[in-house]
Design an enzyme around this catalytic site. Structure first.
Site, mmCIF file in Angstrom:
data_model
loop_
_atom_site.group_PDB
_atom_site.id
_atom_site.type_symbol
_atom_site.label_atom_id
_atom_site.label_comp_id
_atom_site.label_asym_id
_atom_site.label_seq_id
_atom_site.Cartn_x
_atom_site.Cartn_y
_atom_site.Cartn_z
ATOM 1 C CD GLU A 125 39.626 -8.867 16.284
ATOM 2 O OE1 GLU A 125 39.846 -8.452 14.845
ATOM 3 O OE2 GLU A 125 38.355 -8.711 16.476
ATOM 4 C CD GLU A 178 30.787 -9.098 14.987
ATOM 5 O OE1 GLU A 178 31.415 -8.248 15.404
ATOM 6 O OE2 GLU A 178 30.649 -9.357 13.514
ATOM 7 N NE ARG A 183 32.024 -4.479 10.852
ATOM 8 C CZ ARG A 183 31.455 -5.361 9.972
ATOM 9 N NH1 ARG A 183 30.345 -5.677 10.153
ATOM 10 N NH2 ARG A 183 32.341 -6.082 9.054
#
Length: 882
Positions: free
Chosen positions: A241, A726, A319
């Protein structure tokens, strides 16, 4: 039902079909970035000069000797950069550093006619270093106060008051490791320059638009001068990413300076020593429970090991903090988060993006505390599930919370859990040196990017005059099946057979300003954008068809390549397209989608950052050898919520793969850095498959049952589907908790054990050894914060596990006023304070399989004893009035 989620009666979404490139994968015909080298002339090869120090200042760099090596064409250094010498979005990652920050950090790059020439040239480069102090683990960073980025604070309710009034309070620490991505295809880039100076980069990247931006940034160009294409990736898992940008920039810089194509592909050792990994975390926590086993309050500090630069550590931490509740209602919560800066690779995104780390903390807490509360761990988890009307600590309502109970009940029934628990108890009673364990764990995972702006996507759809369709979108394919789903979405929206639609590689000059294919949002975002583009074309064609058939355009239907009204004859798609072309009707469209309803205040850690939650439940059974700690995963049962699946075979494959990858992280994959004070300090010791153990066929469960939750339509998502990339990874918590159950079975009933993560056979052995040394509860003691009538075990299993994690201790208070410090090398510690009044008695834990009451319902039995055998010994309460 929204138009986005409404699914036609006929269509190819929801039809099980193989991956669109499956045949190419298994025959070797699928092209990856590095395969293009053989199709490109005059390619130069890049090789890095890597630092042997964890932290050092570069005092001299002499590249002239490299030019004496035959085949060396150019050595790239900081002086060659025409733009900005930085490859990070936070501007903290020099492409050519003057101060190396980790062992393996690339100082410069050598370009050669062959890879061997470049390698030999790199050995000829002379570099002088001034070694500097280094920090190579998170504990060293905490002690040194070495932090980076912005710390975060999340709070709901009054934690101090709730803990002061809680019947049972436990405190502890838990440190767990990161994970190597180990994608089959390592980082790769191939850069070319055309006659106009336009840069074209083939890159194995999950984020082509950001790769484009960083390449332009380094070269001092505007983004329109750089085009990035990603054919496909041989795995990404988040590791591609952010990390590909610098490698693409090196290739592009080399191509710009030499006028020749430049290929950069890391070998496995280079990839493992230079690229980031999943963040390891250190956590400290205090948790309170009521007498009936309900979570009352949680006070936690999470410290992420960010490595040498920020990368994506800030959103990963956020997160993690947002997922520390997992599937459980906790009325009072306080979580502080911070990012440690260490002299290691810059840790980055990895499947789950911090969510697994936050969830692992609460699952570890429940697994450790259940025996201390006298509960079966299954029952303790179930009674704390979110219910309809609950909201998360950051203020987001938990929609469809009933799906947790649906998944749980289905696993209980289909997995025959109650009878297997009885069989396991009988087996354990009959086998002194072999024990089995069974655990069930839930998953609640939020879907969307934390940063609201990233929740957008674009698509470009072309219909050619012969009726064939070509789609472009901003998502990248890394084996997860995104392109397969996008083909199904386009074919369904246009009412065509799948073979009429083709998908082009992802590239930035077709769909600009794209978000990364990450956060499990690829199908949600790009699918909605493709659907939007196809609907534009369909509406135009409906006007043409209405005129041709003499009906209202609103009555036109597109089904299986034929366009017709509600009744009567129709017209073939190809014929309609030709007619539309002759009428000068636009046959292409740019689609766009933005996720609605999201809002998030990152500073206050409040809002609704997620479109929805994905739910799942797994039950795992293991068998552990008491002589070696080795274990077998005997059976796994999973029920997972993917909404109305776009492509069931793809989704089941993602669930299976995610689960196995999660099990690898939690039980096998043991990243080790040299922490000695010698010359090898900071060196990654596990830098190949020979030293870094990955899951293989031998780790697959003997019985593996995966079921998609039925009647799970998700309103407001493309064709009612949900993300799947995920969330399944966290289902593997059940494996780790089953190992805890089995290890505890080597001790007396009610034993609580601390289990390191990863729970390697070595770690499991030391854990079960600690359980064996535990004595049954047979004495009455008193400790600060408890009444004299509380019954407690004099032995503690929670303060000894693997001896390799030296340096931690737990404080044991054996009687009021007297204390002794016992050093145990675990990395974890637990203390407990009981505020029960009256006598405590130990009873058998309730069985999850026998419970039919709703979690947290008034009819549930009161929790038994405050203390049970194997409980960590008590310590004084942290709060007055306790």
């Amino acid at each position: 039902m929204s138009s986005l989620s409404e699914r036609p009666a006929a269509g190819v979404v929801g039809v099980p079909m193989p991956h669109e490139s499956a045949a190419l994968h298994v025959t070797g015909a699928a092209l990856y970035t590095d395969d293009l080298v053989m199709r490109t002339r005059d390619v130069l090869h890049a090789w890095p000069v890597q630092s042997p120090h964890a932290h050092a200042r570069v005092t001299a760099l002499r590249v002239k000797p490299a030019y004496d090596v035959p085949g060396v064409v150019r050595v790239l250094t900081a002086d060659d950069v025409p733009g900005v010498n930085d490859a990070g979005v936070k501007h903290d990652e020099p492409l050519f550093p003057g101060e190396v920050m980790f062992n393996g950090h690339a100082v410069c790059w050598v370009l050669g006619e062959t890879l061997e020439a470049a390698r030999l040239g790199s050995l000829a480069v002379e570099v002088e270093y001034e070694p500097l102090p280094s920090l190579v683990n998170v504990r060293e960073a905490i002690e040194a106060g070495s932090f980076q980025g912005i710390g975060r604070h999340l709070e709901r309710g009054d934690v101090e008051e709730a803990l002061a009034g809680a019947a049972h309070v436990f405190s502890g620490e838990f440190e767990f490791a990161g994970q190597e991505h180990f994608y089959l295809e390592t980082h790769a880039a191939l850069a070319l320059v055309d006659e106009y100076g336009q840069i074209f980069v083939q890159s194995s990247t999950q984020h082509p638009s950001e790769t484009q931006e960083i390449v332009a940034h380094v070269l001092g160009l505007a983004s329109h001068s750089v085009t990035v294409q990603c054919l496909r990736m041989g795995g990404g898992f988040g590791g591609k990413e952010m990390q590909p940008h610098g490698f693409a920039a090196i290739a592009a810089l080399g191509a710009t300076l030499t006028g020749r194509p430049v290929r950069l592909r890391l070998n496995r050792t280079q990839d493992m020593t230079m690229s980031g990994k999943r963040h390891g975390f250190h956590s400290s926590w205090t948790v309170g429970f009521s007498d009936d086993g309900a979570l009352v309050a949680l006070d936690a500090t999470l410290t992420a090991d960010g490595g040498w630069s920020l990368d994506l550590s800030e959103p990963v931490l956020a997160r993690a903090m947002c997922h520390i509740d997992n599937a459980y209602e906790i009325p009072h919560v306080r979580v502080d988060g911070r990012i440690a800066q260490t002299n290691k690779t810059s840790q980055t995104a990895f499947r789950g993006f911090g969510g697994p780390q936050g969830m692992l903390v609460i699952e570890d807490i429940l697994g450790r505390c259940a025996p201390l509360l006298g509960y079966d761990a299954l029952e303790l988890r179930r009674r704390n599930f979110y219910q309809t009307g609950d909201s998360t600590p950051y203020g987001q309502p938990v929609r469809h919370a009933d799906r947790l109970e649906s998944c749980w009940s289905q696993v209980l029934a289909a997995g025959d859990v109650a009878s297997r628990q009885a069989e396991i108890a009988a087996f354990n009673a009959a086998h002194e040196h072999m024990k089995r364990g069974l655990a069930m764990t839930p998953v609640k995972f939020g879907i969307s990017f934390n940063l609201t702006a990233f929740n957008q996507a674009g698509a470009l759809v072309h219909v050619y005059k012969d009726g064939s369709v070509l789609i472009n979108h901003g998502g990248t394919e890394m084996g997860q099946g995104l392109h397969t789903k996008m083909l199904q979405v386009a074919a369904t929206t246009l009412g065509l057979p799948l073979e009429r639609v083709r998908l082009a590689p992802t590239r930035t000059d077709k769909v600009p300003n794209t978000s990364a294919t990450a956060a499990s949002s690829g199908a949600d975002l790009n699918g909605a954008a493709i659907k939007n583009a196809c609907e534009q074309i369909r509406e135009r064609l409906a006007q043409v068809a209405g005129g041709q058939l003499g009906i209202s355009p609103s009555d036109v239907r597109f089904v299986d390549g034929v366009v017709r009204g509600l009744s009567g004859d129709g017209v073939a798609w190809n014929e309609l397209v030709r007619t539309a072309y002759m009428q000068r009707v636009q046959l292409w469209a740019a689609g766009f989608y933005r996720t609605e309803g999201l809002h998030w205040d990152a500073n206050a850690m409040r809002g609704e950052p997620f479109k929805y939650f994905a739910y799942g439940v797994a039950a795992s059974e293991v068998e552990v050898d008491g002589f070696t700690g080795s274990y077998t995963l005997r059976r796994v049962d999973i029920v997972h919520d993917v909404g109305d699946s776009l492509s069931p075979l793809i989704d089941i494959g993602q669930i299976e793969g995610g689960f196995v990858q999660g099990a690898g992280w939690l039980t096998l994959e043991d990243l080790r850095w040299d922490e000695s004070s010698g010359d090898r300090r900071g060196r990654l010791s596990t830098q190949a498959a020979s030293t870094y153990k990955l899951p293989s066929f031998s780790e697959m469960p003997e019985v593996f049952n995966v079921t998609l939750l039925e009647k799970a339509h998700e309103e407001g998502a493309v064709y009612g589907s949900k993300a799947v990339g995920e969330p399944p990874l966290m289902l593997a918590f059940s494996v780790r908790e089953a190992l805890r159950h089995a290890a505890a079975a080597f001790g007396p009933p009610g034993t609580s054990v601390n289990l390191p993560s990863p729970a390697t056979p070595e770690a499991v052995y030391w854990t079960l050894e600690s359980a064996r040394s535990t004595q049954p509860a047979n004495s009455t003691t008193s400790s600060p914060g408890t009444t004299a009538d509380s019954t407690t075990s004099p032995g503690s299993t929670a303060d000894s596990t693997s001896p390799r994690s030296a340096g931690d201790s737990t404080t044991s208070s054996r009687s009021t006023g007297d204390s002794a410090t016992s050093s145990r090398s675990t990395g974890d510690s637990t203390t407990t304070s009981s505020r029960s009044t009256g006598d405590s008695t130990t009873t058998s834990p309730p069985s999850a399989g026998d419970s039919t009451t709703s979690p947290r319902s008034a009819e549930e039995p009161t929790a038994p004893s405050t203390h049970s055998a194997g409980e960590p010994t008590s310590s004084s309460s942290r709060r007055a009035g306790g």
